[in-house]
Motif scaffolding. Structure first.
Motif, mmCIF file in Angstrom:
data_model
loop_
_atom_site.group_PDB
_atom_site.id
_atom_site.type_symbol
_atom_site.label_atom_id
_atom_site.label_comp_id
_atom_site.label_asym_id
_atom_site.label_seq_id
_atom_site.Cartn_x
_atom_site.Cartn_y
_atom_site.Cartn_z
ATOM 1 N N LEU A 213 0.812 -1.227 0.000
ATOM 2 C CA LEU A 213 0.000 0.000 0.000
ATOM 3 C C LEU A 213 0.842 1.273 0.000
ATOM 4 C CD1 LEU A 213 -2.968 -0.971 2.351
ATOM 5 C CD2 LEU A 213 -2.555 -1.522 -0.064
ATOM 6 N N GLU A 214 2.006 1.262 0.662
ATOM 7 C CA GLU A 214 2.832 2.474 0.715
ATOM 8 C C GLU A 214 3.348 2.892 -0.653
ATOM 9 O OE1 GLU A 214 2.638 1.379 4.976
ATOM 10 O OE2 GLU A 214 2.823 0.250 3.095
ATOM 11 N N ALA A 215 3.332 1.977 -1.613
ATOM 12 C CA ALA A 215 3.771 2.339 -2.967
ATOM 13 C C ALA A 215 2.693 3.100 -3.723
ATOM 14 C CB ALA A 215 4.151 1.079 -3.747
ATOM 15 N N HIS A 216 1.471 3.167 -3.167
ATOM 16 C CA HIS A 216 0.343 3.801 -3.851
ATOM 17 C C HIS A 216 -0.297 4.936 -3.050
ATOM 18 C CE1 HIS A 216 0.307 0.552 -6.886
ATOM 19 N NE2 HIS A 216 0.691 -0.198 -5.879
ATOM 20 N N ALA A 217 0.190 5.179 -1.848
ATOM 21 C CA ALA A 217 -0.339 6.259 -1.010
ATOM 22 C C ALA A 217 0.686 6.554 0.074
ATOM 23 C CB ALA A 217 -1.666 5.844 -0.391
ATOM 24 N N ALA B 173 2.160 6.951 3.928
ATOM 25 C CA ALA B 173 2.157 5.925 4.969
ATOM 26 C C ALA B 173 0.939 6.010 5.877
ATOM 27 C CB ALA B 173 3.433 6.027 5.794
ATOM 28 N N ASP B 174 0.463 7.214 6.169
ATOM 29 C CA ASP B 174 -0.709 7.349 7.043
ATOM 30 C C ASP B 174 -1.974 6.847 6.361
ATOM 31 O OD1 ASP B 174 0.258 8.648 9.548
ATOM 32 O OD2 ASP B 174 0.946 10.167 8.135
ATOM 33 N N VAL B 175 -2.131 7.130 5.075
ATOM 34 C CA VAL B 175 -3.291 6.627 4.329
ATOM 35 C C VAL B 175 -3.231 5.109 4.223
ATOM 36 C CG1 VAL B 175 -4.442 6.612 2.084
ATOM 37 C CG2 VAL B 175 -3.611 8.772 3.049
ATOM 38 N N ALA B 176 -2.045 4.572 3.993
ATOM 39 C CA ALA B 176 -1.885 3.119 3.924
ATOM 40 C C ALA B 176 -2.286 2.474 5.243
ATOM 41 C CB ALA B 176 -0.446 2.770 3.573
ATOM 42 N N ALA B 177 -1.862 3.064 6.360
ATOM 43 C CA ALA B 177 -2.226 2.524 7.676
ATOM 44 C C ALA B 177 -3.739 2.596 7.899
ATOM 45 C CB ALA B 177 -1.482 3.286 8.774
ATOM 46 N N GLU B 178 -4.350 3.703 7.466
ATOM 47 C CA GLU B 178 -5.800 3.848 7.612
ATOM 48 C C GLU B 178 -6.539 2.792 6.786
ATOM 49 O OE1 GLU B 178 -9.395 7.144 6.907
ATOM 50 O OE2 GLU B 178 -7.285 7.684 6.500
ATOM 51 N N ALA B 179 -6.060 2.530 5.580
ATOM 52 C CA ALA B 179 -6.685 1.513 4.736
ATOM 53 C C ALA B 179 -6.608 0.141 5.392
ATOM 54 C CB ALA B 179 -6.009 1.484 3.371
ATOM 55 N N ARG B 180 -5.481 -0.170 5.986
ATOM 56 C CA ARG B 180 -5.359 -1.465 6.672
ATOM 57 C C ARG B 180 -6.306 -1.543 7.859
ATOM 58 N NH1 ARG B 180 0.232 -0.338 6.203
ATOM 59 N NH2 ARG B 180 1.108 -1.305 4.326
ATOM 60 N N ARG B 181 -6.465 -0.420 8.578
ATOM 61 C CA ARG B 181 -7.405 -0.439 9.703
ATOM 62 C C ARG B 181 -8.812 -0.749 9.213
ATOM 63 N NH1 ARG B 181 -4.438 4.065 11.239
ATOM 64 N NH2 ARG B 181 -6.080 5.562 10.725
ATOM 65 N N ALA C 151 3.382 8.326 10.075
ATOM 66 C CA ALA C 151 3.605 6.891 9.940
ATOM 67 C C ALA C 151 4.902 6.554 9.226
ATOM 68 C CB ALA C 151 2.421 6.250 9.217
ATOM 69 N N GLU C 152 5.352 7.433 8.324
ATOM 70 C CA GLU C 152 6.580 7.110 7.596
ATOM 71 C C GLU C 152 7.795 7.034 8.512
ATOM 72 O OE1 GLU C 152 5.886 11.595 6.744
ATOM 73 O OE2 GLU C 152 4.685 9.754 6.741
ATOM 74 N N GLU D 229 6.258 -3.360 9.539
ATOM 75 C CA GLU D 229 5.591 -3.529 8.244
ATOM 76 C C GLU D 229 4.087 -3.661 8.502
ATOM 77 O OE1 GLU D 229 8.108 -5.974 9.175
ATOM 78 O OE2 GLU D 229 9.484 -4.376 8.569
ATOM 79 N N ASN D 230 3.298 -3.412 7.463
ATOM 80 C CA ASN D 230 1.828 -3.531 7.563
ATOM 81 C C ASN D 230 1.263 -2.737 8.739
ATOM 82 O OD1 ASN D 230 1.715 -5.153 5.328
ATOM 83 N ND2 ASN D 230 1.303 -7.051 6.424
ATOM 84 N N MET D 231 1.774 -1.542 8.936
ATOM 85 C CA MET D 231 1.355 -0.732 10.083
ATOM 86 C C MET D 231 -0.126 -0.377 10.000
ATOM 87 S SD MET D 231 2.920 2.871 11.428
ATOM 88 C CE MET D 231 1.942 3.947 12.485
ATOM 89 N N VAL D 232 -0.812 -0.499 11.138
ATOM 90 C CA VAL D 232 -2.199 -0.050 11.253
ATOM 91 C C VAL D 232 -2.339 1.090 12.248
ATOM 92 C CG1 VAL D 232 -3.179 -2.282 10.593
ATOM 93 C CG2 VAL D 232 -2.779 -1.778 13.018
ATOM 94 N N GLY D 233 -1.332 1.302 13.071
ATOM 95 C CA GLY D 233 -1.406 2.352 14.076
ATOM 96 C C GLY D 233 -0.321 2.145 15.109
ATOM 97 N N ALA D 234 -0.628 2.462 16.358
ATOM 98 C CA ALA D 234 0.367 2.348 17.420
ATOM 99 C C ALA D 234 -0.292 1.937 18.723
ATOM 100 C CB ALA D 234 1.108 3.668 17.608
ATOM 101 N N ILE D 235 0.416 1.146 19.485
ATOM 102 C CA ILE D 235 0.002 0.777 20.834
ATOM 103 C C ILE D 235 0.656 1.757 21.796
ATOM 104 C CG2 ILE D 235 0.240 -0.952 22.650
ATOM 105 C CD1 ILE D 235 -1.770 -1.772 20.595
ATOM 106 N N GLN D 236 -0.104 2.309 22.703
ATOM 107 C CA GLN D 236 0.449 3.244 23.664
ATOM 108 C C GLN D 236 0.600 2.550 25.020
ATOM 109 O OE1 GLN D 236 -1.036 7.445 23.211
ATOM 110 N NE2 GLN D 236 -2.638 6.411 22.050
#
Length: 403
Positions: free
Chosen positions: A21-25, A27-35, A56-57, A64-71
């Motif tokens: 996904l990062e090749a087409h958008a 990094a933040d948009v890619a993570a949102e799409a995965r979510r 996200a970048e 890899e395959n980032m969807v977000g972050a654990i706090q």
């Protein structure tokens, strides 16, 4: 610009795979799409996971395959005085954990250490290892390969160091088991933890071994390194930083602040940490060093799986002229202040608390300082828990804190 919903549709249709996904958008948009895809598949809400405070970048080299972050909640213990070889100052220690009462316990230990004038800490050995395994025909060929290795260290060093601007090959130790030959390469990786550095460098050296001997490389890691597994070789030979911290606490401070005696703590340490651990065939002879190592690893961007080796520690306690002497020796603490998770903003701030983000001057001094701080934090944690057990206050302390 491609939005997250459109990107998710392309994955559903089989046009894209999740990792592309990062090749087409961005990094933040890619993570949102995965979510969106994960929420659809699992029924879970990822609103909190998607609420992170860095671009996200920044994390692209860490996941890899980032969807977000654990706090994970982060607190500080101290400040505590660290009288180290690489750092000599009063420092707050950043710890990230979900274990209630841990920070309170370490903080109490820090307070007692300060009352005793601070803790001394030293890195006694340093070197990141990688141990490839080679196949040979028989023991005669194994002996020949071992002899060649000892006679051609400079060739191996030149090949390995050609791959890195910072790493330095220190030695190569051979081990033979039948027709398997293991070569344990050890490197000075300066302020980097150095696992990737040593892997690449050792790969180059292995090409020389195969070109000039009968050995055939089976695996770049033959598990004699030993990474992310309990191993006696790390307890004996060390890996990463071997670091020790100690403190001598006057009797009156032990009695007034810890509500016990030097004799009670020394006996408890012998029966629990030494004899009890030996009976259990443990590779760690300590009370809970893993707690502090894990919490400071998370807070400063270390490889959390290497807590396995980091907790390979021995705690000692004895009475000296009526006072209490306590030490913690961590044999294989793999830490760095550059690269990996140290580049993430929150973890970088954890290093900033200690004043050791990035490369040190001289090179390696910041990673040494981090090792010394972790050792002193571990010492504080050991002192506090042993005292709570000796005074029989452990359960009441947890009950009082409600956790």
């Amino acid at each position: 610009m491609t939005d997250a919903a459109s990107l998710a549709d392309r994955v559903r249709e089989g046009e894209l795979r999740l990792h592309e996904l990062e090749a087409h958008a961005d990094a933040d948009v890619a993570a949102e799409a995965r979510r969106l895809l994960v929420e659809e598949q699992s029924g879970a809400s990822l609103d909190s996971v998607g609420n992170y405070g860095f671009p996200a970048e920044v994390a692209e080299s860490a996941i890899e395959n980032m969807v977000g972050a654990i706090q994970v909640p982060m607190g500080v213990a101290g400040p505590v005085t660290v009288n180290g070889g690489a750092i000599s100052d009063e420092k707050y220690l950043p710890l990230a954990t979900t274990e209630g009462a841990l920070l309170a316990s370490v903080n109490r230990g820090c307070s007692v250490i300060n009352a005793a004038g601070g803790a001394t800490a030293r890195v006694l050995k340093s070197g990141m290892t990688r141990a490839p395994v080679f196949r040979v025909a028989d023991v005669a060929e194994a002996e020949a390969l071992v002899s060649w290795t000892r006679d051609n260290f400079e060739k191996l060093k030149a090949a390995a160091e050609e791959t890195t601007n910072h790493g330095e090959l220190l030695d190569v130790t051979p081990y033979v088991v039948g027709n398997s030959v293991y070569l344990r390469f050890r490197y000075d990786t300066k302020d980097a933890m150095g696992m990737n550095m040593t892997t690449i460098a050792t790969g180059a050296a292995c090409e020389v071994v195969e070109d000039e001997t009968t050995g055939s490389l089976v695996a770049l890691s033959g598990n004699l390194c030993t990474d992310k597994k309990p191993a006696a070789i790390n307890a004996v030979e060390g890996r990463g930083r071997s670091v020790t911290a100690d403190v001598r606490i006057p009797r009156e401070i032990v009695e007034e602040r810890l509500h016990t005696t030097p004799e009670a703590i020394a006996e408890l340490n012998t029966r629990k940490n030494l004899v009890g651990s030996a009976k259990a065939a443990s590779l760690g002879f300590n009370a809970h060093v893993a707690n502090v190592v894990a919490a400071m690893f998370l807070a400063t961007g270390q490889d959390e799986a290497q807590v396995v080796e980091g907790a390979n520690a021995i705690t000692t306690a004895d009475v000296q002229d009526g006072d209490l002497y306590v030490s913690v020796s961590l044999a294989s603490l793999e830490v760095g202040t550059v690269g990996g998770g140290t580049k993430l903003p929150t973890q970088a701030e954890g290093l900033d608390i200690l004043g050791i983000r990035g490369g040190g001057n001289p090179a390696g001094s910041n990673a040494d300082a981090l090792a010394e701080c972790i050792a002193v934090g571990s010492l504080a944690g050991e002192l506090s828990l042993l005292s709570a057990l000796a005074s029989r206050h452990l359960s009441s302390a947890h009950a009082e804190l409600g956790r």
